[in-house]
Design a protein around this motif. Structure first.
Motif, PDB file in Angstrom:
ATOM      1  N   GLU A 131       0.633  -1.251   0.125  1.00  0.00           N
ATOM      2  CA  GLU A 131      -0.101   0.141  -0.095  1.00  0.00           C
ATOM      3  C   GLU A 131       0.885   1.174   0.143  1.00  0.00           C
ATOM      4  O   GLU A 131       1.793   1.179   0.701  1.00  0.00           O
ATOM      5  CB  GLU A 131      -0.824   0.041   1.225  1.00  0.00           C
ATOM      6  CG  GLU A 131      -2.208  -0.755   1.400  1.00  0.00           C
ATOM      7  CD  GLU A 131      -2.748  -0.747   2.778  1.00  0.00           C
ATOM      8  OE1 GLU A 131      -2.895   0.095   3.122  1.00  0.00           O
ATOM      9  OE2 GLU A 131      -3.896  -1.673   2.735  1.00  0.00           O
ATOM     10  N   ILE A 132       0.462   2.267  -0.658  1.00  0.00           N
ATOM     11  CA  ILE A 132       1.104   3.642  -0.506  1.00  0.00           C
ATOM     12  C   ILE A 132      -0.054   4.526  -0.544  1.00  0.00           C
ATOM     13  O   ILE A 132      -0.765   4.596  -1.261  1.00  0.00           O
ATOM     14  CB  ILE A 132       1.949   3.725  -2.142  1.00  0.00           C
ATOM     15  CG1 ILE A 132       3.006   2.607  -2.255  1.00  0.00           C
ATOM     16  CG2 ILE A 132       2.528   5.382  -2.036  1.00  0.00           C
ATOM     17  CD1 ILE A 132       3.706   2.698  -3.615  1.00  0.00           C
ATOM     18  N   ASP A 133       0.286   5.231   0.679  1.00  0.00           N
ATOM     19  CA  ASP A 133      -0.483   6.291   0.950  1.00  0.00           C
ATOM     20  C   ASP A 133       0.341   7.621   0.811  1.00  0.00           C
ATOM     21  O   ASP A 133       1.001   8.119   1.849  1.00  0.00           O
ATOM     22  CB  ASP A 133      -1.414   6.181   2.462  1.00  0.00           C
ATOM     23  CG  ASP A 133      -2.474   7.178   2.731  1.00  0.00           C
ATOM     24  OD1 ASP A 133      -2.799   8.073   1.927  1.00  0.00           O
ATOM     25  OD2 ASP A 133      -2.498   7.347   3.928  1.00  0.00           O
ATOM     26  N   ASP A 134      -0.247   8.530  -0.177  1.00  0.00           N
ATOM     27  CA  ASP A 134       0.569   9.985  -0.418  1.00  0.00           C
ATOM     28  C   ASP A 134      -0.466  10.835   0.624  1.00  0.00           C
ATOM     29  O   ASP A 134      -1.234  11.246  -0.079  1.00  0.00           O
ATOM     30  CB  ASP A 134       0.760  10.253  -1.707  1.00  0.00           C
ATOM     31  CG  ASP A 134       1.422  11.237  -1.915  1.00  0.00           C
ATOM     32  OD1 ASP A 134       1.792  12.124  -0.997  1.00  0.00           O
ATOM     33  OD2 ASP A 134       2.032  11.725  -3.130  1.00  0.00           O
ATOM     34  N   THR A 135       0.276  11.242   1.576  1.00  0.00           N
ATOM     35  CA  THR A 135      -0.613  12.122   2.361  1.00  0.00           C
ATOM     36  C   THR A 135      -0.155  13.744   2.047  1.00  0.00           C
ATOM     37  O   THR A 135      -0.984  14.452   2.230  1.00  0.00           O
ATOM     38  CB  THR A 135      -0.203  12.237   3.831  1.00  0.00           C
ATOM     39  OG1 THR A 135       1.032  12.485   3.984  1.00  0.00           O
ATOM     40  CG2 THR A 135      -0.496  10.556   4.313  1.00  0.00           C
ATOM     41  N   GLY A 136       0.539  13.864   1.046  1.00  0.00           N
ATOM     42  CA  GLY A 136       1.015  15.135   0.528  1.00  0.00           C
ATOM     43  C   GLY A 136       2.253  15.597   1.396  1.00  0.00           C
ATOM     44  O   GLY A 136       2.910  16.000   1.034  1.00  0.00           O
ATOM     45  N   ALA A 137       2.221  15.279   2.645  1.00  0.00           N
ATOM     46  CA  ALA A 137       3.269  15.818   3.387  1.00  0.00           C
ATOM     47  C   ALA A 137       4.280  14.724   3.515  1.00  0.00           C
ATOM     48  O   ALA A 137       5.712  14.718   3.720  1.00  0.00           O
ATOM     49  CB  ALA A 137       3.078  16.165   4.886  1.00  0.00           C
ATOM     50  N   SER A 287       5.585  10.601 -12.681  1.00  0.00           N
ATOM     51  CA  SER A 287       5.508  10.971 -11.303  1.00  0.00           C
ATOM     52  C   SER A 287       4.023  11.506 -10.783  1.00  0.00           C
ATOM     53  O   SER A 287       3.219  12.068 -11.490  1.00  0.00           O
ATOM     54  CB  SER A 287       6.444  11.989 -10.791  1.00  0.00           C
ATOM     55  OG  SER A 287       6.283  13.224 -11.296  1.00  0.00           O
ATOM     56  N   ARG A 288       3.756  11.302  -9.561  1.00  0.00           N
ATOM     57  CA  ARG A 288       2.495  11.720  -9.204  1.00  0.00           C
ATOM     58  C   ARG A 288       2.539  11.982  -7.531  1.00  0.00           C
ATOM     59  O   ARG A 288       3.101  11.050  -6.948  1.00  0.00           O
ATOM     60  CB  ARG A 288       1.459  10.704  -9.194  1.00  0.00           C
ATOM     61  CG  ARG A 288      -0.091  11.024  -8.449  1.00  0.00           C
ATOM     62  CD  ARG A 288      -0.961  10.034  -8.948  1.00  0.00           C
ATOM     63  NE  ARG A 288      -1.374  10.128 -10.430  1.00  0.00           N
ATOM     64  CZ  ARG A 288      -2.244   9.342 -10.953  1.00  0.00           C
ATOM     65  NH1 ARG A 288      -2.855   8.172 -10.223  1.00  0.00           N
ATOM     66  NH2 ARG A 288      -2.515   9.182 -12.222  1.00  0.00           N
ATOM     67  N   GLY A 289       2.599  13.304  -7.287  1.00  0.00           N
ATOM     68  CA  GLY A 289       2.713  13.515  -5.918  1.00  0.00           C
ATOM     69  C   GLY A 289       4.189  13.244  -5.351  1.00  0.00           C
ATOM     70  O   GLY A 289       5.333  13.594  -5.971  1.00  0.00           O
ATOM     71  N   ARG A 290       4.317  12.377  -4.428  1.00  0.00           N
ATOM     72  CA  ARG A 290       5.675  11.773  -3.749  1.00  0.00           C
ATOM     73  C   ARG A 290       6.074  10.431  -4.234  1.00  0.00           C
ATOM     74  O   ARG A 290       6.784   9.818  -3.694  1.00  0.00           O
ATOM     75  CB  ARG A 290       5.483  11.768  -2.320  1.00  0.00           C
ATOM     76  CG  ARG A 290       5.539  13.331  -1.675  1.00  0.00           C
ATOM     77  CD  ARG A 290       5.518  13.216  -0.243  1.00  0.00           C
ATOM     78  NE  ARG A 290       5.441  14.797   0.199  1.00  0.00           N
ATOM     79  CZ  ARG A 290       6.713  15.528   0.417  1.00  0.00           C
ATOM     80  NH1 ARG A 290       7.750  14.829  -0.056  1.00  0.00           N
ATOM     81  NH2 ARG A 290       6.686  16.585   0.895  1.00  0.00           N
ATOM     82  N   VAL A 291       5.430  10.106  -5.590  1.00  0.00           N
ATOM     83  CA  VAL A 291       5.727   8.909  -6.072  1.00  0.00           C
ATOM     84  C   VAL A 291       6.242   8.986  -7.712  1.00  0.00           C
ATOM     85  O   VAL A 291       5.688   9.672  -8.139  1.00  0.00           O
ATOM     86  CB  VAL A 291       4.549   7.878  -6.396  1.00  0.00           C
ATOM     87  CG1 VAL A 291       4.934   6.789  -7.040  1.00  0.00           C
ATOM     88  CG2 VAL A 291       4.008   7.620  -4.885  1.00  0.00           C
ATOM     89  N   VAL A 292       7.592   8.393  -7.855  1.00  0.00           N
ATOM     90  CA  VAL A 292       8.033   8.555  -9.205  1.00  0.00           C
ATOM     91  C   VAL A 292       8.515   7.156  -9.554  1.00  0.00           C
ATOM     92  O   VAL A 292       9.066   6.387  -8.992  1.00  0.00           O
ATOM     93  CB  VAL A 292       9.191   9.653  -9.271  1.00  0.00           C
ATOM     94  CG1 VAL A 292      10.442   9.050  -8.403  1.00  0.00           C
ATOM     95  CG2 VAL A 292       9.784   9.890 -10.713  1.00  0.00           C
TER      96      VAL A 292
END
Length: 397
Positions: A131-137, A287-292
């Motif tokens: 699971e990857i939860d990109d919270t923004g921070a 890339s999307r948010g903190r995932v590349v």
């Protein structure tokens, strides 16, 4: 405070990205779902951009190359089974460096160990994200340790998906494989030969390309060759069921020449081999948010392009460069990184369609055109070599 990055995949793209991140002052951690390193492997021709990237990453000194003099001799087999001068992969412009995948892997492995001025990059085997939860921070990642069937969560400032064409990170963060993998209706099988095709010199390259089928043997200066078998098919899913060797024997039935016979016989004894369908990965953004995504997970040029390892290295080196240039703005860094890489990668994805005809012609007319092109290229190469030898004899004026 040092920024943490999770790199998923211990392949060429993953280790290159980890070194690039470390050069940018980040703290990378690599997870790999396999229980150990993957050494050995098939032929790779590393182009000048790849060699420059290896130098930028500080691993060029560890990279063992295996080029025969002048790229070695190459032969094409005709339908009658006779040999004529051929054009090997190492004969193309740019003077590719001949290596096997394991040579690059070994150089990068040395690179992630640190050099006294930097710490080693931690590597966790038998571990994968679920699971990857990109919270923004932060990116909150649920990691599974497959050996112990345990899970735990960690937070990272960046998640790098370098886990191949069927990337788990891409599926978790961007969606299903079918949205991004283009169909090429072809199969490849690459493996190490124990010995050269009978009657050929140890460092020779030998090619047998027919309509819908192709067999390539890549020669090296200091080790046995590797082989590539490739064929076109309208039933990709069917090829991935049952015995791989029987599928290959059926695909090459009736193509009875020394290269095919030797390769199929050697495959029976090969301890491991790559057998897979051919695709390219095409995405509107990497890339999307903190995932590349990097390497095959992002763009998969495929084996026909001959540029996969080169851009896996370059992707990692450019990522580090972009993060160094924009240390306080991850979005700007990833945008700059992609803007540099996308034009050349798009160009090579298109060129791979043409190169495919060299590896495995689509039909008999394409096979005939290929033969003419190869003969003309061989003649032009011989003229260039003769001119260079004459100039060397004359010496400086």
């Amino acid at each position: 405070m040092e920024k943490r990055a999770l790199v998923v995949g211990l392949g060429i793209a993953g280790m290159a990205a980890a070194i690039g991140l470390r050069q940018a002052g980040w703290q990378p951690v690599i997870v790999e779902r396999a229980p150990g390193r993957r050494r050995g492997g098939y032929f790779v021709g590393l182009m000048p951009e790849g060699r420059r990237a290896a130098a930028d990453l500080g691993v060029a000194a560890h990279l063992h190359t295996r080029n025969p003099p002048d790229g070695g001799k190459a032969y094409s087999l005709t339908r009658r089974g006779t040999r004529e001068p051929g054009l090997g992969f190492l004969h193309q412009p740019g003077a590719p460096a001949a290596v096997v995948r394991g040579d690059i892997e070994a150089a990068l492995w040395e690179g992630i160990q640190g050099d006294g001025t930097s710490d080693p990059v931690p590597v966790r085997f038998a571990t994968q994200p679920v699971e990857i939860d990109d919270t923004g921070a932060k990116a909150r990642v649920l990691l599974e340790e497959t050996g112990t069937a345990t899970w735990h969560r960690e937070s990272f400032d960046l998640v790098v998906g370098a886990d191949g064409m069927r990337s788990g990170v891409r599926r978790l963060a961007f969606g299903p494989h079918e949205d991004y993998m283009t169909e090429w209706n072809a199969m490849i099988c690459a493996f190490q030969l124990e010995e050269q095709v009978p009657s050929f010199a140890a460092a020779d390259s030998v090619i047998s390309a027919r309509a819908g089928r192709g067999a390539w043997v890549f020669g090296f200066a200091d080790r046995p060759p590797t082989a590539l078998l490739t064929y076109r098919t309208e039933d990709v899913e069917g090829q991935l069921t049952g015995s791989r060797i029987e599928r290959l024997r059926a695909a090459f039935s009736g193509m009875d020449d020394p290269v095919v016979r030797h390769a199929l016989s050697s495959l029976e004894q090969a301890p491991d081999f790559l057998f897979d369908s051919v695709h390219q990965v095409k995405m509107p953004r990497w890339s999307r948010g903190r995932v590349v995504l990097v390497g095959d997970a992002a763009w998969c040029l495929n084996l026909y392009s001959g540029m996969g390892a080169t851009f896996a290295l370059r992707g990692g080196a450019e990522l580090g460069r972009a993060l160094r240039e924009s240390p306080g703005d991850l979005g700007a860094a990833l945008a700059a990184w992609e803007s540099r890489l996308r034009p050349p990668i798009t160009r090579h994805q298109r060129l791979a369609r043409l190169k495919r005809q060299l590896f495995v012609p689509s039909n008999r007319p394409a096979e005939a055109v290929r033969s003419v092109v190869v003969r003309l290229a061989c003649a032009a190469r011989e003229r260039r070599l003769a001119k260079a030898r004459a100039a060397a004899k004359e010496g400086p004026s």
